[in-house]
Design a protein around this motif. Structure first.
Motif, mmCIF file in Angstrom:
data_model
loop_
_atom_site.group_PDB
_atom_site.id
_atom_site.type_symbol
_atom_site.label_atom_id
_atom_site.label_comp_id
_atom_site.label_asym_id
_atom_site.label_seq_id
_atom_site.Cartn_x
_atom_site.Cartn_y
_atom_site.Cartn_z
ATOM 1 N N SER A 14 -38.736 -26.490 28.197
ATOM 2 C CA SER A 14 -39.327 -27.592 28.965
ATOM 3 C C SER A 14 -40.292 -26.970 29.953
ATOM 4 N N VAL A 15 -41.558 -27.388 29.901
ATOM 5 C CA VAL A 15 -42.579 -26.767 30.736
ATOM 6 C C VAL A 15 -43.486 -27.811 31.371
ATOM 7 N N LEU A 16 -44.126 -27.409 32.467
ATOM 8 C CA LEU A 16 -45.040 -28.281 33.205
ATOM 9 C C LEU A 16 -46.461 -28.079 32.694
ATOM 10 N N PHE A 17 -47.115 -29.158 32.351
ATOM 11 C CA PHE A 17 -48.516 -29.159 31.944
ATOM 12 C C PHE A 17 -49.320 -29.861 33.025
ATOM 13 N N THR A 18 -50.513 -29.357 33.290
ATOM 14 C CA THR A 18 -51.484 -30.022 34.156
ATOM 15 C C THR A 18 -52.758 -30.179 33.337
ATOM 16 N N LEU A 19 -53.214 -31.400 33.155
ATOM 17 C CA LEU A 19 -54.380 -31.674 32.318
ATOM 18 C C LEU A 19 -55.397 -32.524 33.060
ATOM 19 N N GLU A 20 -56.665 -32.346 32.694
ATOM 20 C CA GLU A 20 -57.738 -33.222 33.150
ATOM 21 C C GLU A 20 -58.714 -33.380 32.004
ATOM 22 N N LEU A 21 -59.489 -34.451 32.062
ATOM 23 C CA LEU A 21 -60.484 -34.679 31.015
ATOM 24 C C LEU A 21 -61.569 -33.617 31.083
ATOM 25 N N ARG A 22 -62.156 -33.304 29.935
ATOM 26 C CA ARG A 22 -63.291 -32.393 29.865
ATOM 27 C C ARG A 22 -64.330 -33.001 28.940
ATOM 28 N N LYS A 23 -65.535 -32.521 29.066
ATOM 29 C CA LYS A 23 -66.614 -32.978 28.194
ATOM 30 C C LYS A 23 -66.491 -32.244 26.855
ATOM 31 N N PRO A 24 -66.405 -32.963 25.757
ATOM 32 C CA PRO A 24 -66.283 -32.314 24.450
ATOM 33 C C PRO A 24 -67.617 -31.719 23.999
ATOM 34 N N SER A 25 -67.519 -30.732 23.119
ATOM 35 C CA SER A 25 -68.732 -30.154 22.541
ATOM 36 C C SER A 25 -69.312 -31.140 21.521
ATOM 37 N N ALA A 26 -70.580 -30.924 21.175
ATOM 38 C CA ALA A 26 -71.226 -31.761 20.157
ATOM 39 C C ALA A 26 -70.483 -31.629 18.834
ATOM 40 N N GLU A 27 -70.010 -30.438 18.527
ATOM 41 C CA GLU A 27 -69.257 -30.209 17.289
ATOM 42 C C GLU A 27 -67.967 -31.026 17.278
ATOM 43 N N GLU A 28 -67.240 -31.030 18.402
ATOM 44 C CA GLU A 28 -66.001 -31.811 18.484
ATOM 45 C C GLU A 28 -66.277 -33.298 18.285
ATOM 46 N N LEU A 29 -67.333 -33.779 18.904
ATOM 47 C CA LEU A 29 -67.662 -35.203 18.783
ATOM 48 C C LEU A 29 -68.061 -35.584 17.369
ATOM 49 N N SER A 30 -68.664 -34.648 16.642
ATOM 50 C CA SER A 30 -69.119 -34.951 15.283
ATOM 51 C C SER A 30 -67.973 -34.919 14.271
ATOM 52 N N GLU A 31 -66.858 -34.259 14.616
ATOM 53 C CA GLU A 31 -65.714 -34.172 13.704
ATOM 54 C C GLU A 31 -64.925 -35.473 13.729
ATOM 55 N N LYS A 32 -64.397 -35.831 12.577
ATOM 56 C CA LYS A 32 -63.476 -36.969 12.521
ATOM 57 C C LYS A 32 -62.181 -36.563 13.219
ATOM 58 N N PRO A 33 -61.551 -37.491 13.924
ATOM 59 C CA PRO A 33 -60.272 -37.148 14.548
ATOM 60 C C PRO A 33 -59.276 -36.673 13.491
ATOM 61 N N GLY A 34 -58.592 -35.597 13.794
ATOM 62 C CA GLY A 34 -57.572 -35.055 12.902
ATOM 63 C C GLY A 34 -56.366 -34.685 13.737
ATOM 64 N N LEU A 35 -55.745 -33.587 13.395
ATOM 65 C CA LEU A 35 -54.633 -33.106 14.200
ATOM 66 C C LEU A 35 -55.162 -32.655 15.556
ATOM 67 N N ALA A 36 -54.432 -32.945 16.607
ATOM 68 C CA ALA A 36 -54.872 -32.658 17.975
ATOM 69 C C ALA A 36 -54.252 -31.351 18.454
ATOM 70 N N TRP A 37 -55.080 -30.330 18.559
ATOM 71 C CA TRP A 37 -54.621 -28.998 18.938
ATOM 72 C C TRP A 37 -54.948 -28.679 20.390
ATOM 73 N N ALA A 38 -54.090 -27.877 21.020
ATOM 74 C CA ALA A 38 -54.375 -27.268 22.312
ATOM 75 C C ALA A 38 -54.415 -25.763 22.070
ATOM 76 N N ARG A 39 -55.457 -25.103 22.573
ATOM 77 C CA ARG A 39 -55.622 -23.678 22.329
ATOM 78 C C ARG A 39 -55.819 -22.927 23.644
ATOM 79 N N LEU A 40 -55.496 -21.662 23.611
ATOM 80 C CA LEU A 40 -55.651 -20.785 24.753
ATOM 81 C C LEU A 40 -57.130 -20.593 25.052
ATOM 82 N N VAL A 41 -57.475 -20.645 26.348
ATOM 83 C CA VAL A 41 -58.828 -20.331 26.780
ATOM 84 C C VAL A 41 -58.761 -18.916 27.330
ATOM 85 N N LYS A 42 -59.458 -18.017 26.676
ATOM 86 C CA LYS A 42 -59.430 -16.618 27.115
ATOM 87 C C LYS A 42 -60.290 -16.456 28.352
ATOM 88 N N THR A 43 -59.746 -15.712 29.312
ATOM 89 C CA THR A 43 -60.472 -15.506 30.581
ATOM 90 C C THR A 43 -61.109 -14.147 30.631
#
Length: 106
Positions: free
Chosen positions: A77-106
């Motif tokens: 059980s873990v705490l998530f903190t989320l906010e909306l972000r602007k999607p890339s043009a590629e993301e917007l052009s894709e049909k909705p499919g499985l919804a993934w969350a991925r690591l953002v490398k720093t």
């Protein structure tokens, strides 16, 4: 921008995919939208992705790199903190499919 904070249990679902169900409808925080592209943190790890909706649940699938870096496993059980972000043009052009969350490398 409003942030959504919630605790969720990591679970193994269909086809051994690892996911979380959100305990609330994102529309209650951000209003009704066709898709929710988000960024945020889990266990101090930066992540981004999309919130999906299937079988009556809002969810996010957690990719392997995020699971490893945040030391997450089914049953946690873990705490998530989320906010909306602007999607890339590629993301917007894709049909909705499985919804993934991925690591953002720093």
């Amino acid at each position: 921008m409003k942030k959504m904070k919630f605790e969720a249990q990591v679970f193994e679902g269909h086809k051994q995919l690892i996911a979380v169900h959100l305990p609330l409808d994102p529309a209650t925080i951000w209003g009704q939208q066709p898709r929710y592209f988000v960024k945020g943190t889990v266990k101090k790890c930066r992540m981004e992705g999309e919130i999906g909706y299937r079988r009556g649940f809002h969810y996010m699938l957690l990719e392997r790199g995020l699971l490893k870096k945040a030391c997450l496993a089914p049953g946690d059980s873990v705490l998530f903190t989320l906010e909306l972000r602007k999607p890339s043009a590629e993301e917007l052009s894709e049909k909705p499919g499985l919804a993934w969350a991925r690591l953002v490398k720093t």
